[in-house]
Design a protein around this motif. Structure first.
Motif, PDB file in Angstrom:
ATOM      1  N   PRO A   1      -4.905  -4.391  -7.874  1.00 35.75           N
ATOM      2  CA  PRO A   1      -5.208  -3.409  -6.809  1.00 35.75           C
ATOM      3  C   PRO A   1      -4.450  -3.767  -5.534  1.00 35.75           C
ATOM      4  O   PRO A   1      -4.332  -4.940  -5.172  1.00 35.75           O
ATOM      5  CB  PRO A   1      -6.725  -3.565  -6.614  1.00 35.75           C
ATOM      6  N   ARG A   2      -3.935  -2.763  -4.873  1.00 31.12           N
ATOM      7  CA  ARG A   2      -3.139  -2.986  -3.668  1.00 31.12           C
ATOM      8  C   ARG A   2      -4.025  -3.516  -2.546  1.00 31.12           C
ATOM      9  O   ARG A   2      -5.108  -2.993  -2.290  1.00 31.12           O
ATOM     10  CB  ARG A   2      -2.466  -1.685  -3.231  1.00 31.12           C
ATOM     11  N   LYS A   3      -3.566  -4.559  -1.866  1.00 31.95           N
ATOM     12  CA  LYS A   3      -4.307  -5.129  -0.744  1.00 31.95           C
ATOM     13  C   LYS A   3      -4.112  -4.253   0.484  1.00 31.95           C
ATOM     14  O   LYS A   3      -2.996  -3.830   0.788  1.00 31.95           O
ATOM     15  CB  LYS A   3      -3.818  -6.552  -0.452  1.00 31.95           C
ATOM     16  N   ASP A   4      -5.196  -3.958   1.175  1.00 32.04           N
ATOM     17  CA  ASP A   4      -5.148  -3.121   2.382  1.00 32.04           C
ATOM     18  C   ASP A   4      -4.368  -1.819   2.150  1.00 32.04           C
ATOM     19  O   ASP A   4      -3.365  -1.546   2.814  1.00 32.04           O
ATOM     20  CB  ASP A   4      -4.505  -3.891   3.539  1.00 32.04           C
ATOM     21  N   PRO A   5      -4.814  -0.990   1.214  1.00 34.80           N
ATOM     22  CA  PRO A   5      -4.066   0.254   0.941  1.00 34.80           C
ATOM     23  C   PRO A   5      -3.996   1.190   2.143  1.00 34.80           C
ATOM     24  O   PRO A   5      -3.099   2.036   2.218  1.00 34.80           O
ATOM     25  CB  PRO A   5      -4.849   0.886  -0.220  1.00 34.80           C
ATOM     26  N   TRP A   6      -4.902   1.043   3.106  1.00 37.71           N
ATOM     27  CA  TRP A   6      -4.878   1.899   4.291  1.00 37.71           C
ATOM     28  C   TRP A   6      -3.606   1.706   5.103  1.00 37.71           C
ATOM     29  O   TRP A   6      -3.209   2.598   5.863  1.00 37.71           O
ATOM     30  CB  TRP A   6      -6.115   1.631   5.157  1.00 37.71           C
ATOM     31  N   ARG A   7      -2.957   0.565   4.924  1.00 36.91           N
ATOM     32  CA  ARG A   7      -1.720   0.320   5.679  1.00 36.91           C
ATOM     33  C   ARG A   7      -0.571   1.217   5.228  1.00 36.91           C
ATOM     34  O   ARG A   7       0.461   1.287   5.889  1.00 36.91           O
ATOM     35  CB  ARG A   7      -1.317  -1.150   5.556  1.00 36.91           C
ATOM     36  N   ARG A   8      -0.743   1.884   4.097  1.00 39.12           N
ATOM     37  CA  ARG A   8       0.312   2.791   3.603  1.00 39.12           C
ATOM     38  C   ARG A   8       0.128   4.212   4.133  1.00 39.12           C
ATOM     39  O   ARG A   8       0.809   5.138   3.685  1.00 39.12           O
ATOM     40  CB  ARG A   8       0.321   2.792   2.075  1.00 39.12           C
ATOM     41  N   THR A   9      -0.758   4.408   5.083  1.00 42.67           N
ATOM     42  CA  THR A   9      -0.941   5.716   5.699  1.00 42.67           C
ATOM     43  C   THR A   9       0.380   6.181   6.310  1.00 42.67           C
ATOM     44  O   THR A   9       1.034   5.432   7.047  1.00 42.67           O
ATOM     45  CB  THR A   9      -2.016   5.657   6.798  1.00 42.67           C
ATOM     46  N   SER A  10       0.783   7.398   5.985  1.00 43.68           N
ATOM     47  CA  SER A  10       2.056   7.920   6.502  1.00 43.68           C
ATOM     48  C   SER A  10       2.015   8.005   8.032  1.00 43.68           C
ATOM     49  O   SER A  10       1.046   8.523   8.599  1.00 43.68           O
ATOM     50  CB  SER A  10       2.316   9.308   5.909  1.00 43.68           C
ATOM     51  N   GLY A  11       3.040   7.489   8.677  1.00 42.99           N
ATOM     52  CA  GLY A  11       3.097   7.506  10.134  1.00 42.99           C
ATOM     53  C   GLY A  11       2.584   6.230  10.778  1.00 42.99           C
ATOM     54  O   GLY A  11       2.487   6.141  12.008  1.00 42.99           O
ATOM     55  N   MET A  12       2.273   5.212   9.962  1.00 37.14           N
ATOM     56  CA  MET A  12       1.727   3.957  10.485  1.00 37.14           C
ATOM     57  C   MET A  12       2.683   3.248  11.450  1.00 37.14           C
ATOM     58  O   MET A  12       2.244   2.433  12.270  1.00 37.14           O
ATOM     59  CB  MET A  12       1.389   3.020   9.325  1.00 37.14           C
ATOM     60  N   HIS A  13       3.973   3.537  11.344  1.00 33.56           N
ATOM     61  CA  HIS A  13       4.928   2.862  12.227  1.00 33.56           C
ATOM     62  C   HIS A  13       4.667   3.169  13.707  1.00 33.56           C
ATOM     63  O   HIS A  13       5.098   2.419  14.584  1.00 33.56           O
ATOM     64  CB  HIS A  13       6.358   3.276  11.862  1.00 33.56           C
ATOM     65  N   LYS A  14       3.928   4.265  13.975  1.00 35.61           N
ATOM     66  CA  LYS A  14       3.616   4.612  15.365  1.00 35.61           C
ATOM     67  C   LYS A  14       2.452   3.791  15.922  1.00 35.61           C
ATOM     68  O   LYS A  14       2.243   3.736  17.138  1.00 35.61           O
ATOM     69  CB  LYS A  14       3.244   6.099  15.466  1.00 35.61           C
ATOM     70  N   VAL A  15       1.664   3.189  15.022  1.00 40.64           N
ATOM     71  CA  VAL A  15       0.434   2.506  15.425  1.00 40.64           C
ATOM     72  C   VAL A  15       0.750   1.029  15.655  1.00 40.64           C
ATOM     73  O   VAL A  15       1.089   0.305  14.721  1.00 40.64           O
ATOM     74  CB  VAL A  15      -0.655   2.661  14.345  1.00 40.64           C
ATOM     75  N   ARG A  16       0.617   0.567  16.880  1.00 42.26           N
ATOM     76  CA  ARG A  16       1.028  -0.800  17.233  1.00 42.26           C
ATOM     77  C   ARG A  16      -0.152  -1.701  17.621  1.00 42.26           C
ATOM     78  O   ARG A  16      -0.149  -2.885  17.312  1.00 42.26           O
ATOM     79  CB  ARG A  16       2.028  -0.757  18.395  1.00 42.26           C
ATOM     80  N   ARG A  17      -1.146  -1.157  18.312  1.00 45.21           N
ATOM     81  CA  ARG A  17      -2.238  -1.983  18.830  1.00 45.21           C
ATOM     82  C   ARG A  17      -3.301  -2.215  17.761  1.00 45.21           C
ATOM     83  O   ARG A  17      -3.561  -1.355  16.910  1.00 45.21           O
ATOM     84  CB  ARG A  17      -2.851  -1.325  20.068  1.00 45.21           C
ATOM     85  N   ARG A  18      -3.915  -3.388  17.820  1.00 49.45           N
ATOM     86  CA  ARG A  18      -4.879  -3.766  16.783  1.00 49.45           C
ATOM     87  C   ARG A  18      -6.095  -2.842  16.777  1.00 49.45           C
ATOM     88  O   ARG A  18      -6.645  -2.532  15.715  1.00 49.45           O
ATOM     89  CB  ARG A  18      -5.302  -5.221  16.972  1.00 49.45           C
ATOM     90  N   ARG A  19      -6.533  -2.401  17.929  1.00 48.36           N
ATOM     91  CA  ARG A  19      -7.677  -1.487  17.994  1.00 48.36           C
ATOM     92  C   ARG A  19      -7.320  -0.165  17.304  1.00 48.36           C
ATOM     93  O   ARG A  19      -8.147   0.440  16.610  1.00 48.36           O
ATOM     94  CB  ARG A  19      -8.068  -1.236  19.445  1.00 48.36           C
ATOM     95  N   GLN A  20      -6.099   0.278  17.488  1.00 46.65           N
ATOM     96  CA  GLN A  20      -5.654   1.502  16.835  1.00 46.65           C
ATOM     97  C   GLN A  20      -5.571   1.302  15.324  1.00 46.65           C
ATOM     98  O   GLN A  20      -5.925   2.199  14.543  1.00 46.65           O
ATOM     99  CB  GLN A  20      -4.297   1.915  17.395  1.00 46.65           C
ATOM    100  N   LEU A  21      -5.116   0.131  14.906  1.00 48.64           N
ATOM    101  CA  LEU A  21      -5.083  -0.171  13.471  1.00 48.64           C
ATOM    102  C   LEU A  21      -6.489  -0.113  12.883  1.00 48.64           C
ATOM    103  O   LEU A  21      -6.687   0.366  11.757  1.00 48.64           O
ATOM    104  CB  LEU A  21      -4.487  -1.559  13.233  1.00 48.64           C
ATOM    105  N   ALA A  22      -7.464  -0.588  13.644  1.00 46.03           N
ATOM    106  CA  ALA A  22      -8.848  -0.555  13.169  1.00 46.03           C
ATOM    107  C   ALA A  22      -9.325   0.878  12.975  1.00 46.03           C
ATOM    108  O   ALA A  22     -10.076   1.174  12.036  1.00 46.03           O
ATOM    109  CB  ALA A  22      -9.753  -1.296  14.152  1.00 46.03           C
TER     110      ALA A  22
END
Length: 384
Positions: A188-209
Motif C-alpha cells: 500500500p502506498r505510504k501517505d497517498p494523500w500526497r499524490r493530490t493533484s496540485g500539491m506543488h502549490k502547497v508549501r506550509r505544514r498547516r496547509q499540508l495538514a
C-alpha cells in the motif's frame, strides 16, 4: 453473461478442457466507483470459445483461476488487470503481455486496437472503453465490445512471438513476462494523500495538514458510497481549501469547488479543515516525502557535480542503445536504476560490479547483459 454458479461451473469445465493459451481481460469502473475492482471478466480459449463473467454476481473465481492456472494467460497491459483479477481469485503462473511485447518489438503504438490493426489487419469496434462497467444490466453493444477485446488476443500473441523471435528478443520478453507473473502484490502506498493533484502549490505544514484531513475524509465518504473520490470532491477544491485555510463554513463555501455543495456537506468539510487547524506543531506533516534513493536529478549539479556528469553520460549511452535496439528506453532499463547506479557507482567500475549493481536494483538478466557494457564505458569516461 455468466452470472450464476451453475453457468460458472460449465465455463470452468470448458476452459479447463480447452487447448492452448487463454486470452484474459477485465473491465473496471475507474472514475465511477471506489477502487479498481473488476466488473467484467472476458476469456477466450480454443475449444472453449469466449465467456463474459460477471464478478459482481460471481465474486469468487478462484475455481476458474485454478482450472487454468498452469496455462499461459494472454493479456494486454497485464499490470493493469492482474491486481483486480487477483482480488477475485484469478492468479496466473505464466503470462504473455501483448502490449509489452509490442514495446520490446519497437511498435510505435501499442494500444490493443492499434496493435490488432497493424499486426493482424483487423479494426476493432471502438467507443465503450470509458463507460461505467458497474452498470447492470450491461448493454449488448458494451458486451460485444468487451468480447472483441479477447477475440484476437491469442492470434496477436502468436504473431508477436514470431516477430520477437525474428528480432532476437523473444527470451528478453519471456524474462519480462516471468517478472510480472512472479511479482508480489504491491505494498500500500505510504501517505497517498500526497499524490493530490496540485500539491506543488502547497508549501506550509498547516496547509499540508488540511490536504491530509480533507483527502482522508473524502476517501472515507467515497468508500462508503462506493463512488470515485473525484466525484465526492475534486483535488483542485482540496488544494484551494488548503491554501485559503478558511475559518468557517461560510468562507469555505466561497471557494472554488465548494459553491455547489449543500450546507451540511460544507460543514462536514469545514470540520476536517478545523481538525487540521487545531493540530499542534508536532502533529503536522513534514513537507515532502522521505527520500530513500538519490535526490532529484536537477539537484545533482549542486550536490555532486561528478555524479551529474556520470548521469549525463549514462543517459546518453542508454538512449543510444535503446535506439539501436528499437525499443523505449524505459523498457531497456528503468531510469531509476540508472540514477541509482550513477549516484553511488560500484567500486571498481568494471563489468562484474556494474552487472551486480544492476541486478541488485531488479534488472533482468537480459537487461544486465545489454546495459552493462555501455554503463561501464559511460561511468569510466565521465571520471576521466
Amino acid at each position: 453473461m455468466i452470472a450464476d454458479a451453475d453457468a460458472l461451473a460449465e465455463v470452468t469445465a470448458a476452459f479447463a478442457a480447452g487447448r492452448g493459451p487463454v486470452a484474459v481481460d477485465a473491465e473496471r469502473a475507474s472514475g465511477y466507483r471506489y477502487g479498481q475492482r473488476a466488473y467484467l471478466v472476458q476469456l477466450r480459449r480454443e475449444g472453449a470459445g469466449s465467456a463474459l463473467i460477471d464478478p459482481v454476481a460471481c465474486p469468487d473465481l478462484s475455481g476458474l483461476g485454478a482450472a487454468i492456472s498452469d496455462v499461459e494467460w494472454v493479456l494486454h497491459a497485464a499490470t493493469q488487470d492482474l491486481p483486480c483479477l487477483r482480488e477475485i481469485g484469478m492468479v496466473p503462473t505464466r503470462i504473455f503481455d501483448t502490449e509489452l511485447a509490442g514495446r520490446l518489438a519497437g511498435f510505435p503504438r501499442v494500444g490493443l486496437g492499434a496493435m490488432v490493426e497493424n499486426v493482424l489487419g483487423f479494426v476493432l469496434e471502438k467507443g465503450h472503453s470509458a463507460v461505467d462497467w458497474s452498470t447492470r444490466p450491461l448493454p449488448e453493444p458494451w458486451l460485444r465490445y468487451a468480447a472483441l477485446d479477447v477475440e484476437l488476443l491469442v492470434d496477436l500473441r502468436d504473431a508477436l512471438e514470431k516477430e520477437l523471435d525474428r528480432q532476437g528478443k523473444l527470451e528478453w520478453a519471456r524474462q519480462e513476462f516471468d517478472a510480472i507473473a512472479s511479482a508480489p502484490p504491491p505494498e500500500p502506498r505510504k501517505d497517498p494523500w500526497r499524490r493530490t493533484s496540485g500539491m506543488h502549490k502547497v508549501r506550509r505544514r498547516r496547509q499540508l495538514a488540511v490536504v491530509r484531513e480533507l483527502w482522508q475524509t473524502r476517501d472515507r465518504i467515497a468508500q462508503r458510497r462506493d463512488v470515485s473520490p473525484g466525484k465526492v470532491l475534486g483535488d483542485a477544491a482540496i488544494v484551494e481549501a488548503a491554501l485559503a485555510l478558511p475559518v468557517n463554513a461560510h468562507a469555505l463555501a466561497a471557494l472554488n469547488g465548494f459553491g455547489r455543495v449543500n450546507r451540511r456537506q460544507v460543514e462536514q468539510w469545514q470540520v476536517a479543515v478545523d481538525r487540521a487547524r487545531g493540530l499542534s506543531e508536532s502533529q503536522l506533516p513534514q513537507p515532502g516525502q522521505p527520500v530513500t534513493g538519490p535526490p532529484p536529478p536537477r539537484a545533482w549539479a549542486d550536490k555532486d557535480p561528478a555524479a551529474a556528469a556520470r548521469l549525463t553520460a549514462a543517459r546518453a549511452a542508454v538512449t543510444a542503445l535503446a535506439e539501436r535496439l528499437n525499443m523505449p528506453q524505459e523498457n531497456l532499463i528503468t531510469p531509476d536504476t540508472v540514477r541509482r547506479v550513477c549516484w553511488e557507482p560500484p567500486a571498481p567500475v568494471d563489468a562484474e560490479s556494474v552487472a551486480a549493481a544492476l541486478a541488485g536494483h531488479g534488472a533482468r538478466p537480459w537487461q544486465v547483459e545489454q546495459v552493462t557494457p555501455v554503463l561501464v564505458t559511460a561511468l569510466t569516461q565521465s571520471v576521466s
